[in-house]
Motif scaffolding. Structure first.
Motif, short mmCIF file in Angstrom:
data_model
loop_
_atom_site.label_atom_id
_atom_site.label_comp_id
_atom_site.label_asym_id
_atom_site.label_seq_id
_atom_site.Cartn_x
_atom_site.Cartn_y
_atom_site.Cartn_z
N MET A 25 0.83 -1.21 0.00
CA MET A 25 0.00 0.00 0.00
C MET A 25 0.86 1.26 0.00
O MET A 25 0.34 2.36 0.01
CB MET A 25 -0.90 0.04 1.25
CG MET A 25 -1.80 -1.15 1.44
SD MET A 25 -3.04 -1.36 0.15
CE MET A 25 -4.17 -0.01 0.48
N GLY A 26 2.18 1.09 0.06
CA GLY A 26 3.08 2.25 0.14
C GLY A 26 3.16 2.84 1.53
O GLY A 26 3.58 3.98 1.71
N ALA A 27 2.79 2.05 2.56
CA ALA A 27 2.77 2.58 3.93
C ALA A 27 4.10 2.35 4.65
O ALA A 27 4.84 1.40 4.35
CB ALA A 27 1.64 1.91 4.72
N GLU A 28 4.36 3.21 5.62
CA GLU A 28 5.54 3.07 6.49
C GLU A 28 5.06 2.39 7.77
O GLU A 28 4.21 2.93 8.47
CB GLU A 28 6.06 4.47 6.80
CG GLU A 28 7.21 4.51 7.75
CD GLU A 28 7.47 5.94 8.26
OE1 GLU A 28 7.04 6.91 7.61
OE2 GLU A 28 8.06 6.05 9.33
N PRO A 29 5.56 1.20 8.10
CA PRO A 29 5.02 0.46 9.24
C PRO A 29 5.28 1.19 10.57
O PRO A 29 6.33 1.81 10.74
CB PRO A 29 5.76 -0.87 9.22
CG PRO A 29 6.86 -0.73 8.25
CD PRO A 29 6.64 0.48 7.41
N SER A 30 4.33 1.10 11.49
CA SER A 30 4.51 1.82 12.75
C SER A 30 4.21 0.95 13.98
O SER A 30 5.00 0.92 14.91
CB SER A 30 3.63 3.07 12.77
OG SER A 30 2.31 2.76 12.39
N TRP A 31 3.09 0.26 14.01
CA TRP A 31 2.70 -0.49 15.21
C TRP A 31 2.22 -1.88 14.82
O TRP A 31 1.59 -2.06 13.78
CB TRP A 31 1.54 0.21 15.93
CG TRP A 31 1.69 1.70 15.99
CD1 TRP A 31 2.69 2.38 16.62
CD2 TRP A 31 0.84 2.67 15.38
NE1 TRP A 31 2.51 3.73 16.44
CE2 TRP A 31 1.38 3.94 15.71
CE3 TRP A 31 -0.33 2.62 14.64
CZ2 TRP A 31 0.81 5.13 15.28
CZ3 TRP A 31 -0.91 3.80 14.20
CH2 TRP A 31 -0.35 5.04 14.52
N VAL A 32 2.50 -2.87 15.68
CA VAL A 32 1.93 -4.21 15.48
C VAL A 32 1.33 -4.72 16.78
O VAL A 32 1.78 -4.36 17.87
CB VAL A 32 2.97 -5.26 15.00
CG1 VAL A 32 3.38 -5.02 13.56
CG2 VAL A 32 4.19 -5.31 15.90
N GLY A 47 7.93 -0.04 -1.60
CA GLY A 47 6.53 0.41 -1.51
C GLY A 47 6.43 1.92 -1.39
O GLY A 47 5.61 2.56 -2.05
N GLN A 48 7.29 2.49 -0.56
CA GLN A 48 7.24 3.95 -0.40
C GLN A 48 7.81 4.66 -1.63
O GLN A 48 7.33 5.71 -2.04
CB GLN A 48 7.99 4.35 0.86
CG GLN A 48 7.21 3.96 2.11
CD GLN A 48 8.03 4.12 3.36
OE1 GLN A 48 8.47 5.21 3.69
NE2 GLN A 48 8.25 3.02 4.05
N ALA A 49 8.83 4.05 -2.24
CA ALA A 49 9.46 4.69 -3.41
C ALA A 49 8.54 4.71 -4.62
O ALA A 49 8.62 5.62 -5.45
CB ALA A 49 10.77 3.97 -3.74
N ILE A 50 7.66 3.71 -4.75
CA ILE A 50 6.81 3.66 -5.95
C ILE A 50 5.50 4.42 -5.78
O ILE A 50 4.74 4.55 -6.73
CB ILE A 50 6.47 2.20 -6.39
CG1 ILE A 50 5.69 1.46 -5.30
CG2 ILE A 50 7.75 1.45 -6.75
CD1 ILE A 50 5.25 0.06 -5.70
#
Ligand code: ADP
Ligand code: MG
Length: 323
Positions: free
Chosen positions: A77-84, A197-200
Motif C-alpha cells: 500500500m506504500g505505507a511506512e510500518p509503525s505499530w503491530v 513500496g514507499q518509493a513507488i
C-alpha cells in the motif's frame, strides 16, 4: 510459567519506543496518536502451523515471518510500518521456543522502527495472528484498483525460490547443496519490500504483494482494475537455484504459481516508466519489467513472442479439504 508472567517476560520489554505510542502493552487497549497529515493503513494475517509454515520451521523464522507477511501488506500500500499487535496461541509455554520466536519478531520490528503495542497469549495449537498498522501521507496510498490497459507490470527481486524451498522440504525436488541455504532463507526469512513500496508511491498505478503466487495475485489487480495482462516468460526474474534444479519450463510454472515470495508486483504507466525505473535503480533487490496490461480481461503468457499456456495452480484456502 503463567500467562501474565509470559507477557511481562517476553513481550513488554522492547527496544523500540515510538513517540506516537501514548500507551503500549499493559492496559486494556493501546493508545496511539497519529498526525493529521497521515492516514493509517491496517492489515491482519494469520500463520497456522502446518498450513502457512511446515511444523519443523524454527521458532525464530516463525517470529520473523509472522511480522514480515504483515509488513509486506503495508509495503504493497506504500505505507511506512509503525505499530503491530500479536495474538499467539501455542500448545505449551516452551521458554526457549518463545525466546527464539521473540528474537525473530523484534529483529524485524527494530529494523523498521515498529513498536509492539499489544496482543493476546493463549494455549492451543500453534497459530499466530498479527495486526500491523502503518502510515501514509494523506491519500497517497497505492491500491489494487488503479491500473489501466497499457501500464507496464513490474516485480521486485526473484520469484519462485520460496516455493522451491517448500518442495525441497517435502522431497519433491532435489536441490543441490550450494543452493539449499539461500532458498531456505527466502522461505523462512522473507524481507518485506517496505522501501520499494514507499518509493513507488509517486509512480505506481497499482500494487500487491505476492503471497499466493504471481498469477493469482496479478488476477486480483486485473479484476480490481478491470484489465487483462500478458506476462513475458522470457523476462521473469528466476534464480539460478530454481532454473538449475527443475529446468527452465518447470521454473516458469513455479515462478508463476508458487506462493510465499513476498515480493511486490506493481504497475506503472508508459509516462512514468523511465522516471520510476530511474528512481528505483539504486534498490538492492532490483525490479524487473515482466509484461503489460491490456483490455482483454484475461491473463496470458508468451515465450519467445508466442502464446503459451501454463499448467500449475496457485494456492487457495478451502480449495481442497484438509483434516
Ligand atoms: P485483556 O485480558 O484485557 O485482553 P490480557 O491479559 O490479554 O488483557 O493482556 C494484558 C496486556 O498484555 C494487554 O495490554 C495486551 O495487549 C498485552 N499482551 C498480551 N499478550 C501479548 C502478546 N503476545 N504480545 C504483546 N502484548 C500482549
Ligand atoms: Mg486478552
Amino acid at each position: 510459567m503463567k500467562e501474565f508472567e509470559l507477557i511481562k517476560r517476553f513481550f513488554t520489554e522492547q527496544a523500540i519506543k515510538r513517540k506516537d505510542v501514548l500507551l503500549g502493552i499493559g492496559d486494556d487497549c493501546a493508545i496511539v496518536t497519529p498526525s493529521e497529515r497521515q492516514n493509517i493503513a491496517i492489515t491482519t494475517d494469520t500463520l497456522v502451523a502446518g498450513v502457512h509454515f511446515p511444523h519443523q520451521t524454527s521458532a525464530r523464522a516463525v517470529g520473523h515471518k509472522s511480522i514480515a507477511v504483515n509488513l509486506s501488506d503495508l509495503a504493497a500500500m506504500g505505507a511506512e510500518p509503525s505499530w503491530v499487535s500479536l495474538a499467539i496461541t501455542m500448545p505449551e509455554a516452551d521458554l526457549e521456543w518463545i525466546e527464539e520466536f521473540c528474537a525473530g519478531v523484534f529483529d524485524l520490528c527494530e529494523f523498521y522502527n515498529v513498536q509492539l503495542i499489544g496482543g493476546d497469549t493463549t494455549q492451543g495449537p500453534l497459530s499466530i495472528t498479527v495486526t500491523a498498522q502503518g502510515l501514509t501521507p494523506v491519500n497517497k496510498h497505492i491500491t489494487r484498483s488503479g491500473a489501466k490497459a497499457g501500464d507496464w507490470i513490474y516485480v521486485t527481486g526473484e520469484i519462485g525460490d520460496a516455493a522451491l524451498a517448500l518442495k525441497d522440504i517435502f522431497n519433491e525436488v532435489n536441490v543441490s547443496p550450494q543452493y539449499q541455504k539461500s532458498i531456505r532463507k527466502k522461505l523462512d526469512y522473507p524481507r518485506p519490500r517496505i522501501l520499494v513500496g514507499q518509493a513507488i508511491r509517486e509512480y505506481a498505478t497499482s500494487a500487491i504483494d505476492l503471497s499466493d503466487g504471481l498469477m493469482s495475485d496479478l488476477a486480483h489487480i486485473c479484476s480490481a482494475s478491470k484489465v487483462g495482462a500478458n506476462i513475458v516468460l522470457d523476462d521473469l526474474p528466476i534464480s539460478d537455484a530454481l532454473r538449475d534444479t527443475v529446468g527452465i519450463d518447470k521454473a516458469f510454472d513455479i515462478a508463476l504459481v508458487g506462493g510465499d515470495d513476498y515480493e511486490l508486483l506493481f504497475t506503472a504507466s508508459e509516462d512514468n516508466k523511465v522516471g520510476m525505473e530511474t528512481a528505483l535503480a539504486h534498490l538492492s533487490c532490483g525490479i524487473t519489467r515482466i509484461g503489460q496490461l491490456n483490455g482483454s480481461g484475461k491473463i496470458t503468457t508468451t515465450l519467445d513472442s508466442k502464446p503459451v499456456s501454463i499448467n500449475a495452480k496457485s494456492f487457495e484456502h478451502f480449495s481442497q479439504n484438509i483434516d
